[in-house]
Design an enzyme around this catalytic site. Structure first.
Site, PDB file in Angstrom:
ATOM      1  N   LYS A 117       0.883  -0.887  -0.375  1.00 61.86           N
ATOM      2  CA  LYS A 117       0.242  -0.135  -0.104  1.00 61.86           C
ATOM      3  C   LYS A 117       1.090   0.859  -0.285  1.00 61.86           C
ATOM      4  CE  LYS A 117      -2.557   0.211   3.539  1.00 61.86           C
ATOM      5  NZ  LYS A 117      -4.688   0.056   4.078  1.00 61.86           N
ATOM      6  N   LYS A 129       3.815  -2.273  11.049  1.00 60.06           N
ATOM      7  CA  LYS A 129       2.019  -1.946  11.863  1.00 60.06           C
ATOM      8  C   LYS A 129       1.760  -2.800  13.372  1.00 60.06           C
ATOM      9  CE  LYS A 129      -1.984  -1.523  11.279  1.00 60.06           C
ATOM     10  NZ  LYS A 129      -3.274  -0.744   9.449  1.00 60.06           N
ATOM     11  N   ASP A 169      -5.393   3.638  13.890  1.00 57.12           N
ATOM     12  CA  ASP A 169      -6.008   2.183  13.280  1.00 57.12           C
ATOM     13  C   ASP A 169      -7.683   1.597  14.126  1.00 57.12           C
ATOM     14  OD1 ASP A 169      -5.735   0.215  11.313  1.00 57.12           O
ATOM     15  OD2 ASP A 169      -6.360  -1.636  12.974  1.00 57.12           O
TER      16      ASP A 169
END
Ligand code: NDP
Length: 449
Positions: A117, A129, A169
């Protein structure tokens, strides 16, 4: 199920064996490897087994204990994660998720997706992440703050504006980013604004970051429909979730003249045939931190709430899954196709199961994978880093203008790459190959490290 090129099968076997039990990571790796067949057939120089294997192996995985004290003076223990997946293109970049379902496999799938991405944005950012199995639901503000401070007490050793730049997130918004940034600043005694993105505007955040992921998803849908000469205006749209991504996807779709008739949270979904009242959703979710079930009593007649169930039973032409992974399965896809859906774009990461994606592809439904359709969030995070580095603060219009341009470029890259590799209209193949080629080129230039 798609087939995998026989040369890539051994690499997938290694991934499955080395990461036993991590179902979501297996799913994400399989999807990317399945897409790479046409590249290694057309450009054999990209069949570098060791390089592809390195792409599937995180550079670093950190797991740590997060002790904190709740409002009853009880010690609570959670687990923290940060997976630094690939830094060939820039510092690791990717959000932090607080949700009870978080485990290393989930963080690894998200980190892996993030690598491609971020490459698609064309900006100098690697992929990573993080998160915790901490459940923010029902916690007081002080509990959230103590948890965030404890989480950062360990994480601060591993991040930095040139090292790794986390963001929000699921379960992590401006409030949590603020508490984490405050603790980072205290521990390091430096105002390193570029170490976290998704910051509040009052201390170095970027305008349009909050809106960016959802807006970007809507821009991507508009671009896909443009290719077919179809307008968003007047289309019925269903959006799952009612968090950050869902709210701003709804807002932009509505500004294009689309009619959003349903949205949800993990408890159930609301259907409002008059069109969802977005101000009310924002009031419930952003201000009161309440449940979407409250919508019906506050809105009055003309709408209803279904506990549980599947929001994908609601007929629509545009479907935007914006909640969580694997929330839209084969049965849901079949229902959507039967009800006449024309476009599906993943605002969330990997919300559609492989079976659902296959069904959309065979029914010729326009399908945008998350790594392309939700890249607007991380792209605007990179714009936040640019503003921080130059001690600048851009207007909303300028920042959104850049976002719109980046999303158009991502759409073009996916569309043209799919055509180049013999899969016209297949945005999954286009996104995976375009992202892979950028990362692979950088990794080859850097040597075996
Ligand atoms: P939020 O926490 O703001 O909202 C999440 C929404 O999804 C809530 O409505 C939540 O309902 C619902 N949800 C979460 N888990 C489940 C579940 N297991 N079943 C059903 N519904 C669920 O998160 P975001 O909007 O930030 O993130 C949503 C998705 O978008 C995630 O996949 C994330 O990875 C992805 N994403 C986010 C970006 C960002 O910038 N924030 C960038 C790119 C992707 P409830 O409140 O009841 O839990």
């Amino acid at each position: 199920m798609n087939t995998i090129n026989e040369k890539l099968q051994p690499i997938l076997n290694t991934v499955l064996h080395r990461n036993a039990g991590e179902a979501e990571f297996h799913q994400a790796a399989r999807e990317v490897l399945e897409s790479l067949g046409p590249v290694i057939a057309k450009k054999p120089e990209y069949f570098d087994e060791a390089l592809i294997e390195r792409i599937c192996e995180p550079e670093r995985q950190i797991i740590f204990r997060v002790p904190w004290i709740d409002d009853n003076n009880q010690v609570q223990i959670n687990r923290g994660f940060r997976v630094q997946f690939n830094s060939a293109l820039g510092p690791y970049k990717g959000g932090i998720r607080f949700h009870p379902t978080v485990n290393i496999g989930i963080i690894k799938f998200l980190g892996f997706e993030q690598v491609f991405k971020n490459a698609l944005t064309g900006l100098p950012i690697g992929g990573g992440k993080g998160g915790s199995d901490f459940d923010p639901k029902g916690k007081s503000d002080h509990e959230i703050m103590r948890f965030c401070q404890s989480f950062m007490t360990e994480l601060h050793r591993h991040i930095g504006e040139y090292v790794d730049v986390p963001a929000g997130d699921i379960g992590v918004g401006a409030r949590e980013v603020g508490y984490m940034f405050g603790m980072y600043k205290r521990l390091n005694n430096r105002f390193e604004a570029g170490v976290l993105t998704g910051k509040s505007l009052v201390y170095g955040g970027s305008r349009a970051r909050k809106e960016a992921t959802g807006f970007g998803t809507a821009y991507f849908v508009r671009s896909m429909l443009d290719v077919k000469g179809v307008d968003v205006a007047g289309k019925r749209c269903v959006v799952s979730g009612s968090g950050n991504v869902a709210i701003y996807a709804m807002e932009k779709i509505m500004s294009f003249g689309g009619k959003v008739v349903a949205c949800s949270d993990s408890g159930g979904y609301v259907v409002d045939e008059n069109g969802i009242d977005l101000d009310l959703v924002k009031q419930i979710k952003e201000v009161r931190r309440g449940r979407i079930s409250e919508y019906v009593e506050l809105r009055g007649d003309g709408c209803h709430y279904i506990t549980g169930g599947s929001i994908w039973d609601v007929p629509c032409e545009i479907a935007l899954p914006c909640a969580t992974q694997n929330e839209l399965n084969g049965r849901d896809a079949k229902t959507l196709v039967e009800n006449g859906v024309i476009a599906v774009a993943e605002g969330a990461n990997m919300p559609c199961t492989p079976e659902a994606v296959d069904l959309f592809e065979s029914a010729k439904v326009l399908f945008a994978p998350g790594k392309a359709a939700n890249a607007g969030g991380v792209a605007t995070s990179a714009l936040e880093m640019q503003q921080n580095a130059s001690r600048d603060s851009w207007s909303f219009a300028k920042t959104e203008g850049r976002l719109e341009e980046i999303m158009a470029n991502i759409h073009t890259a996916c569309h043209e790459t799919a055509e180049e590799y013999g899969a016209p209209g297949n945005y999954v193949v286009g996104a995976n190959i375009a992202g892979f080629v950028r990362v692979a080129d950088a990794m080859r230039a850097l040597g075996v490290i």
